[in-house]
Scaffold this motif. Sequence first.
Motif, PDB file in Angstrom:
ATOM      1  N   LEU A   7     -25.029 -21.571 -56.801  1.00 27.26           N
ATOM      2  CA  LEU A   7     -24.260 -20.373 -57.120  1.00 27.26           C
ATOM      3  C   LEU A   7     -23.351 -20.665 -58.322  1.00 27.26           C
ATOM      4  CD1 LEU A   7     -23.143 -19.296 -53.540  1.00 27.26           C
ATOM      5  CD2 LEU A   7     -24.737 -18.089 -55.022  1.00 27.26           C
ATOM      6  N   PRO A   8     -23.180 -19.681 -59.197  1.00 24.35           N
ATOM      7  CA  PRO A   8     -22.342 -19.937 -60.370  1.00 24.35           C
ATOM      8  C   PRO A   8     -20.884 -20.253 -60.006  1.00 24.35           C
ATOM      9  CG  PRO A   8     -22.994 -17.617 -60.239  1.00 24.35           C
ATOM     10  CD  PRO A   8     -23.824 -18.350 -59.248  1.00 24.35           C
ATOM     11  N   PHE A   9     -20.417 -19.766 -58.842  1.00 27.78           N
ATOM     12  CA  PHE A   9     -19.003 -19.986 -58.490  1.00 27.78           C
ATOM     13  C   PHE A   9     -18.698 -21.445 -58.180  1.00 27.78           C
ATOM     14  CE2 PHE A   9     -20.463 -16.028 -56.370  1.00 27.78           C
ATOM     15  CZ  PHE A   9     -20.024 -15.154 -57.354  1.00 27.78           C
ATOM     16  N   PHE A  10     -19.739 -22.162 -57.737  1.00 28.67           N
ATOM     17  CA  PHE A  10     -19.463 -23.511 -57.257  1.00 28.67           C
ATOM     18  C   PHE A  10     -20.106 -24.575 -58.139  1.00 28.67           C
ATOM     19  CE2 PHE A  10     -19.331 -20.836 -53.351  1.00 28.67           C
ATOM     20  CZ  PHE A  10     -17.960 -20.921 -53.174  1.00 28.67           C
ATOM     21  N   LYS A  11     -20.391 -24.209 -59.382  1.00 23.59           N
ATOM     22  CA  LYS A  11     -20.957 -25.183 -60.319  1.00 23.59           C
ATOM     23  C   LYS A  11     -19.879 -26.182 -60.732  1.00 23.59           C
ATOM     24  CE  LYS A  11     -25.144 -23.764 -62.380  1.00 23.59           C
ATOM     25  NZ  LYS A  11     -25.485 -22.390 -62.024  1.00 23.59           N
ATOM     26  N   GLY A  12     -20.329 -27.412 -61.016  1.00 22.08           N
ATOM     27  CA  GLY A  12     -19.397 -28.437 -61.451  1.00 22.08           C
ATOM     28  C   GLY A  12     -19.198 -28.424 -62.934  1.00 22.08           C
ATOM     29  N   PRO A  13     -18.541 -29.374 -63.526  1.00 24.45           N
ATOM     30  CA  PRO A  13     -17.827 -30.442 -62.837  1.00 24.45           C
ATOM     31  C   PRO A  13     -16.465 -29.974 -62.331  1.00 24.45           C
ATOM     32  CG  PRO A  13     -17.525 -30.679 -65.190  1.00 24.45           C
ATOM     33  CD  PRO A  13     -18.425 -29.488 -64.988  1.00 24.45           C
ATOM     34  N   SER A  14     -15.821 -30.810 -61.546  1.00 23.54           N
ATOM     35  CA  SER A  14     -14.503 -30.449 -61.047  1.00 23.54           C
ATOM     36  C   SER A  14     -13.475 -31.450 -61.550  1.00 23.54           C
ATOM     37  CB  SER A  14     -14.507 -30.452 -59.522  1.00 23.54           C
ATOM     38  OG  SER A  14     -13.180 -30.435 -59.059  1.00 23.54           O
ATOM     39  N   TYR A  15     -12.362 -30.924 -62.043  1.00 18.10           N
ATOM     40  CA  TYR A  15     -11.271 -31.802 -62.473  1.00 18.10           C
ATOM     41  C   TYR A  15     -10.152 -31.838 -61.430  1.00 18.10           C
ATOM     42  CZ  TYR A  15     -13.728 -30.755 -66.764  1.00 18.10           C
ATOM     43  OH  TYR A  15     -14.707 -30.585 -67.691  1.00 18.10           O
ATOM     44  N   GLY A  16     -10.380 -31.151 -60.328  1.00 16.49           N
ATOM     45  CA  GLY A  16      -9.308 -31.060 -59.336  1.00 16.49           C
ATOM     46  C   GLY A  16      -8.477 -29.818 -59.546  1.00 16.49           C
ATOM     47  N   VAL A  17      -8.025 -29.612 -60.796  1.00 15.57           N
ATOM     48  CA  VAL A  17      -7.264 -28.398 -61.091  1.00 15.57           C
ATOM     49  C   VAL A  17      -8.236 -27.265 -61.383  1.00 15.57           C
ATOM     50  CG1 VAL A  17      -5.243 -29.585 -61.963  1.00 15.57           C
ATOM     51  CG2 VAL A  17      -7.102 -29.048 -63.515  1.00 15.57           C
ATOM     52  N   GLY A  18      -7.810 -26.028 -61.167  1.00 22.01           N
ATOM     53  CA  GLY A  18      -8.682 -24.905 -61.449  1.00 22.01           C
ATOM     54  C   GLY A  18      -8.356 -23.681 -60.615  1.00 22.01           C
ATOM     55  N   PHE A  19      -9.230 -22.657 -60.752  1.00 22.59           N
ATOM     56  CA  PHE A  19      -8.984 -21.377 -60.079  1.00 22.59           C
ATOM     57  C   PHE A  19      -8.874 -21.548 -58.565  1.00 22.59           C
ATOM     58  CE2 PHE A  19     -11.436 -19.970 -63.903  1.00 22.59           C
ATOM     59  CZ  PHE A  19     -10.409 -19.263 -64.493  1.00 22.59           C
ATOM     60  N   LEU A  20      -9.831 -22.320 -57.998  1.00 23.50           N
ATOM     61  CA  LEU A  20      -9.863 -22.431 -56.539  1.00 23.50           C
ATOM     62  C   LEU A  20      -8.614 -23.160 -56.029  1.00 23.50           C
ATOM     63  CD1 LEU A  20     -11.446 -21.854 -54.021  1.00 23.50           C
ATOM     64  CD2 LEU A  20     -12.646 -24.001 -54.286  1.00 23.50           C
ATOM     65  N   THR A  21      -8.222 -24.226 -56.721  1.00 25.20           N
ATOM     66  CA  THR A  21      -7.026 -24.959 -56.316  1.00 25.20           C
ATOM     67  C   THR A  21      -5.814 -24.028 -56.328  1.00 25.20           C
ATOM     68  OG1 THR A  21      -8.007 -26.746 -57.580  1.00 25.20           O
ATOM     69  CG2 THR A  21      -5.827 -27.133 -56.664  1.00 25.20           C
ATOM     70  N   ALA A  22      -5.678 -23.277 -57.434  1.00 24.28           N
ATOM     71  CA  ALA A  22      -4.550 -22.347 -57.536  1.00 24.28           C
ATOM     72  C   ALA A  22      -4.614 -21.305 -56.426  1.00 24.28           C
ATOM     73  CB  ALA A  22      -4.543 -21.671 -58.901  1.00 24.28           C
ATOM     74  N   GLY A  23      -5.848 -20.823 -56.157  1.00 25.81           N
ATOM     75  CA  GLY A  23      -6.006 -19.820 -55.111  1.00 25.81           C
ATOM     76  C   GLY A  23      -5.598 -20.350 -53.748  1.00 25.81           C
ATOM     77  N   ILE A  24      -5.967 -21.595 -53.460  1.00 29.50           N
ATOM     78  CA  ILE A  24      -5.627 -22.183 -52.162  1.00 29.50           C
ATOM     79  C   ILE A  24      -4.110 -22.324 -52.024  1.00 29.50           C
ATOM     80  CG2 ILE A  24      -5.744 -24.306 -50.794  1.00 29.50           C
ATOM     81  CD1 ILE A  24      -8.579 -24.696 -51.838  1.00 29.50           C
ATOM     82  N   VAL A  25      -3.473 -22.854 -53.078  1.00 31.96           N
ATOM     83  CA  VAL A  25      -2.020 -23.029 -53.007  1.00 31.96           C
ATOM     84  C   VAL A  25      -1.327 -21.676 -52.858  1.00 31.96           C
ATOM     85  CG1 VAL A  25      -0.001 -23.836 -54.264  1.00 31.96           C
ATOM     86  CG2 VAL A  25      -2.085 -25.177 -54.307  1.00 31.96           C
ATOM     87  N   MET A  26      -1.812 -20.681 -53.618  1.00 37.12           N
ATOM     88  CA  MET A  26      -1.216 -19.352 -53.520  1.00 37.12           C
ATOM     89  C   MET A  26      -1.415 -18.758 -52.132  1.00 37.12           C
ATOM     90  SD  MET A  26      -1.914 -17.748 -57.180  1.00 37.12           S
ATOM     91  CE  MET A  26      -2.287 -16.076 -56.857  1.00 37.12           C
ATOM     92  N   ALA A  27      -2.586 -19.002 -51.541  1.00 39.90           N
ATOM     93  CA  ALA A  27      -2.855 -18.474 -50.204  1.00 39.90           C
ATOM     94  C   ALA A  27      -1.813 -18.998 -49.225  1.00 39.90           C
ATOM     95  CB  ALA A  27      -4.258 -18.884 -49.754  1.00 39.90           C
TER      96      ALA A  27
END
Lengths: 283, 329
Positions: free
Chosen positions: B166-186
């Motif tokens: 899925l395009p949403f879960f393509k790599g690479p990951s640096y740790g920081v990013g949209f999902l990280t921000a979303g989790i912290v905001m949640a």
Amino acid sequence: MSARVKWRRFVSNFMLTLTGLCALVSVSVLFLILGYLVFNGGTSINWAFFTQLPKPVGETGGGMANAIVGSAKLLMAASLFGVPIGFLGGIYLAEFSGGAVASVVRYAADLLNGVPSIVIGIFAYSMVVLPFKQFSTLAGAFALGLMMIPITLRSTEEFLNGVPRYLREGAMALGASKWKTIASVVVPAAYRGILTAILLALARVAGETAPLLFTAFGNRFWSRGWEQPTASLPVMIFTYAVSPYEDWHRQAWAAGLVLLGLILIINILARTILSRGIAVPRS
Amino acid sequence: MATVNPTIQSAGPAAGSRSFLSKLRDGDEIARLITFLFAASVVLITVLLVYELWISSALPRQKFGLHFFVTQVWDPVMDEYGALPFIYGTLVTSVVSLLLAVPLGIGASIFLAELAPPQISDTLQFFIDLLAAVPSVIYGLLGVFIVVPLMRTVIFPGLNKPLGFLPFFKGPSYGVGFLTAGIVMAIMVIPYIISVSREVLLSVPRDQREAALALGSTRWESTWKVVVPFAKTGIMGSIFLALARALGETMAVTMVIGNTPKISASLFAPGYSIAAVIANEFTEATGDLYLQSLIELGLVLFLLTFILNGLARLLIIVTTQKGSGVGNR
């Protein structure tokens, strides 16, 4: 018992357990945060942290004395600005106002309460920093004070409205004028609630970082006056946490622990001041 | 009662007939005037805030117009500014945070309002209130040192392996990013959802539950099919309120989103948000157009939260009044 009823019972119990888990997870976040802060910051809190200035980049040690004093100055000035406006405005809303004016004020306060803190920072920047052409403690205090106004105003109004009518009538029947009634009967009767609200407002702005970034700015030394930029604990945590230095990370944790400890203590204090039976209004 | 009423009635006209001068001497009019000035200053400040944001963002509005919102280039060197990457980042992180926070928050509020005995419910609510008081920079601190490494080592491999197509879960990951921000905001908005939803659920009249139970529904059925639909609008209000908080959230997001003005489909990619770009670049903004473009972003943020807060308040008021109205009957 039919299979259908059994199934429904099972679904009921299952879902209700799930909601309990949700509550447990949500609450445990608080203890996770506290645990991490104590674990990572506890060892870094020492005498130097409270008494020394930050060391130059590269040297280990040093403390955040200037940021602690800076935060205290900011909060003091912010209260001096925000609390009177909120408190007296709240008195007007509860005691003097009629209809239209009151709803306009209330609407403005609610609007102000919802403004993101970073936008408050922009406003303080253009109102205080630009005219004086420098970042200053006063500009930071102005931004934080602005954020205290709506909370103080609405809760003052709420708690004054909660004072029973017969107290007012009693004072007036004794011949006291209206403002005397307010000053000597109504406000004292509501002071616990109002004090709680002010403390909660203080606790809320104590951790605000965004409005300070371009108002109070930051300072690696003692701030020499109100018109000079100053360090503050939240901004220090931010700059230290995103820095690449190991020793700064250590101090960011310590500062986080001190800040959160302070905020939680104010919160718990404020809520215990309120006797049971009066609800704390949410901001 | 009979003796009290006449006294009040006779006091009324007497007070009204006093001359303005004697009222002035008592201080009533002065007190009224002073408190009015303070109350009016709140309105003045709010109006000034909106006015200041509007006139301080005139330059980019003239130069870019509506293109400001649809162009992707953010280049201070060439003096070209487009807000799309920031708007995208703000929306994506908010949506992610709501997707995580809404089920958890509503679940917890159902437990607090429907299931837990009052004492336990109040104690847990006390902790939730404390959680709401944790400043955002602390969430950021934990985000940087706990969530970001966790993201790199556990969550990214866990999602990328099975769902990497899925395009949403393509790599690479640096740790920081949209999902990280979303989790912290949640994590940050959950307390708001819980507090407001709990209040709304508690205002649902008792007879609604009792009627459902009397008809033979299980506890969960009465909650899910009767109480929750009754409180639906108020719960929506709590979600809007949370969304408004999430949009304006600055520090925690700035610390974990990666601060890269790019639009990427992958949630693991670093991005940027409106509030974060203001926080990072405001003090370094040289040149009027640069600074004013940032202020226009502030204006956008203000308008978004203004609309959401208004909607939220309306929905919550509608539901709680519906509840109390029926309950009093």
